[in-house]
Design an enzyme around this catalytic site. Sequence first.
Site, short mmCIF file in Angstrom:
data_model
loop_
_atom_site.label_atom_id
_atom_site.label_comp_id
_atom_site.label_asym_id
_atom_site.label_seq_id
_atom_site.Cartn_x
_atom_site.Cartn_y
_atom_site.Cartn_z
N HIS A 32 0.85 -1.19 0.00
CA HIS A 32 0.00 0.00 0.00
C HIS A 32 0.88 1.24 0.00
O HIS A 32 1.91 1.28 0.66
CB HIS A 32 -0.91 0.00 1.24
CG HIS A 32 -1.59 1.30 1.50
ND1 HIS A 32 -1.17 2.19 2.48
CD2 HIS A 32 -2.65 1.90 0.90
CE1 HIS A 32 -1.96 3.25 2.49
NE2 HIS A 32 -2.86 3.11 1.53
N SER A 33 0.49 2.27 -0.76
CA SER A 33 1.17 3.56 -0.78
C SER A 33 2.64 3.37 -1.19
O SER A 33 2.91 2.81 -2.25
CB SER A 33 1.03 4.21 0.60
OG SER A 33 1.44 5.57 0.57
N LEU A 34 3.58 3.82 -0.37
CA LEU A 34 5.00 3.61 -0.67
C LEU A 34 5.28 2.13 -0.87
O LEU A 34 6.03 1.74 -1.78
CB LEU A 34 5.85 4.17 0.47
CG LEU A 34 7.33 3.81 0.49
CD1 LEU A 34 8.05 4.33 -0.73
CD2 LEU A 34 8.00 4.33 1.78
N HIS A 41 -6.82 8.12 1.97
CA HIS A 41 -5.68 7.35 1.48
C HIS A 41 -5.40 6.06 2.26
O HIS A 41 -4.96 5.08 1.66
CB HIS A 41 -4.43 8.24 1.49
CG HIS A 41 -3.18 7.54 1.05
ND1 HIS A 41 -2.97 7.10 -0.24
CD2 HIS A 41 -2.06 7.18 1.76
CE1 HIS A 41 -1.78 6.52 -0.33
NE2 HIS A 41 -1.22 6.54 0.88
#
Length: 413
Positions: free
Chosen positions: A267-269, A367
């Site tokens: 997820h994300s980074l 997010h």
Amino acid sequence: MLLPTSLVNLLFPIFISFFPTKFFESPRVQPRNALSFRLRHLHAVTPSAQVYFSDVPQHSSLNAITPLTSLSTAHVRTARPSSSAAFAEARALSMRGQSAALSWEEDEVVGPDVSKRETLLMLAKMTSNAYFEPSSSEWYNLTDEWDVHTPVGWEPDNDGFRGYVFATDDNSTVVLSIKGTSAQWVDGGPTAEKDKLNDNLLFSCCCAHVNWSWTTVCDCFRGGWKCNQDCVEKALIEESLFYPIGTNLYNNITFMFPDADIWVTGHSLGGALASLLGITFGAPVVTFEPPGERMAAQRLHLPTPPSTHHITHVWHTADPIAMGTCNGKFSTCAIGGYAMESRCHFGNIIEYDTVRNLSWTVNLRTHPIAQVIERILSKPWEAAEAMGLEVPPTKRQDDCVDCFKWDFGNYTL
């Protein structure tokens, strides 16, 4: 304990030359409609860049009749290097910040069936768990019971790359789950500082130079909209960056599970890092709410396969990070000290239009992976069902351009 990343990067091209070409060919595993996974290992990186694995004890609770989780599978087309020699050469040049022409061989492996909502939901839960220890109240219990223990490498002073390794009982398939950014302003914990460094190196146009008041993460800005390209590329290959640690980790897993198909999720980074590993090794990848990773892959001179259809990004339209709109000096990301300026992704995209279909407003608070799990994937998506699908149809960003205002070249101070 395994070898430090820097030593592995030095020795791996030499070591791998002793293996036959077929070593790099994926195992021919007969696909099944669904695979059942258990939590096998926890992975972490110490401040000295050593990769640690902690085995999860196979107690009776983990050998219960009910499996950890079942995921639907599908045939996935991917590409792998044509030979061990070509692989070693390309990897060595990449580590020195150079590119090399590399021939690829098309292959077909067993991967996750991303057309199924339940598959995305289970992978999202694996991804969410990468942020927490099993004792946390925010851990998703994917089976009846879990052992509660303190994993090696998750001690408070360990500040690097974290996550989990899930595997089927027969070791035919392994899922590597990678933690994303822990934001500093919400008690981000020991990894927050390095997470932020990686975000600002990988996803900013030029060293996180947003305006004159910012302290940049590298010294490549040359005034106006000019940036020294060679300088930025060298900055991305530093040992502190998570990408070389990720390649070390992936190589370790291939030696631990030599006959397995390896999937990567994050997820994300963590999602962007998962995609970079998918580009490098041809592994099937599913990410959630990732920032654009294409610019970082190009700056790292990664040997890019002819097709990236084995990579799938899942996001929604109210997330400014995945959509590439959380930028500018007055953006929420910039106020928090993050220059999230990239917007272009490799691979396929499953986009949930939460702005139109759910009337969400674009906000950074949408997010977190929990928002995706609880508010999107946990229930049928009506817009997809109206088309006879379980999830929105895939699309791509082949014509996307990053940092179009900037001029990159060999500028001097």
